[in-house]
Motif scaffolding. Structure first.
Motif, PDB file in Angstrom:
ATOM      1  N   GLU A  72      18.367   8.545  52.566  1.00 31.92           N
ATOM      2  CA  GLU A  72      19.544   7.963  51.916  1.00 31.92           C
ATOM      3  C   GLU A  72      20.434   7.201  52.891  1.00 31.92           C
ATOM      4  O   GLU A  72      21.050   6.207  52.524  1.00 31.92           O
ATOM      5  CB  GLU A  72      20.347   9.053  51.205  1.00 31.92           C
ATOM      6  CG  GLU A  72      19.663   9.597  49.958  1.00 31.92           C
ATOM      7  CD  GLU A  72      19.371   8.518  48.903  1.00 31.92           C
ATOM      8  OE1 GLU A  72      20.217   7.626  48.702  1.00 31.92           O
ATOM      9  OE2 GLU A  72      18.280   8.570  48.311  1.00 31.92           O
ATOM     10  N   THR A  73      20.501   7.639  54.129  1.00 26.28           N
ATOM     11  CA  THR A  73      21.400   6.999  55.100  1.00 26.28           C
ATOM     12  C   THR A  73      20.902   5.625  55.554  1.00 26.28           C
ATOM     13  O   THR A  73      21.692   4.801  56.008  1.00 26.28           O
ATOM     14  CB  THR A  73      21.580   7.892  56.338  1.00 26.28           C
ATOM     15  OG1 THR A  73      20.300   8.175  56.894  1.00 26.28           O
ATOM     16  CG2 THR A  73      22.291   9.179  55.977  1.00 26.28           C
ATOM     17  N   THR A  74      19.600   5.357  55.452  1.00 34.67           N
ATOM     18  CA  THR A  74      19.044   4.083  55.939  1.00 34.67           C
ATOM     19  C   THR A  74      18.402   3.242  54.844  1.00 34.67           C
ATOM     20  O   THR A  74      17.972   2.119  55.102  1.00 34.67           O
ATOM     21  CB  THR A  74      17.999   4.354  57.025  1.00 34.67           C
ATOM     22  OG1 THR A  74      16.985   5.222  56.494  1.00 34.67           O
ATOM     23  CG2 THR A  74      18.607   4.971  58.250  1.00 34.67           C
ATOM     24  N   LYS A  75      18.340   3.756  53.623  1.00 34.77           N
ATOM     25  CA  LYS A  75      17.614   3.082  52.540  1.00 34.77           C
ATOM     26  C   LYS A  75      18.168   1.687  52.238  1.00 34.77           C
ATOM     27  O   LYS A  75      17.401   0.721  52.126  1.00 34.77           O
ATOM     28  CB  LYS A  75      17.651   3.949  51.282  1.00 34.77           C
ATOM     29  CG  LYS A  75      16.685   3.537  50.219  1.00 34.77           C
ATOM     30  CD  LYS A  75      16.672   4.570  49.102  1.00 34.77           C
ATOM     31  CE  LYS A  75      15.476   4.355  48.218  1.00 34.77           C
ATOM     32  NZ  LYS A  75      15.340   5.421  47.235  1.00 34.77           N
ATOM     33  N   ALA A  76      19.463   1.533  52.112  1.00 33.61           N
ATOM     34  CA  ALA A  76      20.059   0.238  51.774  1.00 33.61           C
ATOM     35  C   ALA A  76      19.783  -0.800  52.855  1.00 33.61           C
ATOM     36  O   ALA A  76      19.390  -1.936  52.559  1.00 33.61           O
ATOM     37  CB  ALA A  76      21.560   0.396  51.543  1.00 33.61           C
ATOM     38  N   GLU A  77      19.966  -0.414  54.111  1.00 32.95           N
ATOM     39  CA  GLU A  77      19.705  -1.344  55.213  1.00 32.95           C
ATOM     40  C   GLU A  77      18.227  -1.710  55.281  1.00 32.95           C
ATOM     41  O   GLU A  77      17.866  -2.866  55.502  1.00 32.95           O
ATOM     42  CB  GLU A  77      20.152  -0.726  56.533  1.00 32.95           C
ATOM     43  CG  GLU A  77      19.973  -1.659  57.717  1.00 32.95           C
ATOM     44  CD  GLU A  77      20.373  -1.025  59.042  1.00 32.95           C
ATOM     45  OE1 GLU A  77      20.269  -1.720  60.055  1.00 32.95           O
ATOM     46  OE2 GLU A  77      20.770   0.163  59.056  1.00 32.95           O
ATOM     47  N   ALA A  78      17.357  -0.729  55.062  1.00 31.56           N
ATOM     48  CA  ALA A  78      15.911  -0.982  55.097  1.00 31.56           C
ATOM     49  C   ALA A  78      15.508  -1.975  54.009  1.00 31.56           C
ATOM     50  O   ALA A  78      14.698  -2.879  54.254  1.00 31.56           O
ATOM     51  CB  ALA A  78      15.152   0.328  54.941  1.00 31.56           C
TER      52      ALA A  78
END
Length: 114
Positions: A72-78
């Motif tokens: 969840e912490t990196t999903k948007a950036e990925a």
């Protein structure tokens, strides 16, 4: 090349001879020998071999990437990064279904894993 040599030889055998024909024949034969040597040298080179552990390493990296993309912490950036690697997504009719074609850098990366 061989056809040209054959034609010059046939012309000489038929009685036609000029000094320039002898020079031309010599040049053609020298070039043929040069090309044959280049071909022979090309087959002497050792092929590039992949490390036998490469498929396992690739699976490990893809697994780690999957975990990272789903966090969840990196999903948007990925997702933003992945979208930047795509130029186009094409839906192509294929009998009763649709095929997806990815165009861009991501498509090349995914093709490596296929």
């Amino acid at each position: 090349m061989t056809d040209q040599i054959d034609r010059v030889v046939e012309a000489i055998a038929g009685g036609m001879f000029h000094e320039s024909m002898k020079t031309k024949l010599g040049n053609l034969e020298a070039r043929r020998n040069e090309l044959e040597a280049m071909i022979a040298d090309a087959f002497d080179e050792n092929p590039v071999l992949l490390h036998p552990g490469l498929p396992d390493r690739y699976r490990e990296e893809v697994s780690l990437l999957t975990e990272t993309l789903n966090a969840e912490t990196t999903k948007a950036e990925a997702m933003t990064i992945i979208r930047s690697l795509l130029l186009d997504i094409r839906m192509i009719p294929d009998d009763d279904a649709l095929s997806v074609e990815l165009v861009g850098e991501l498509a090349g990366i995914l093709a490596l894993g296929a």
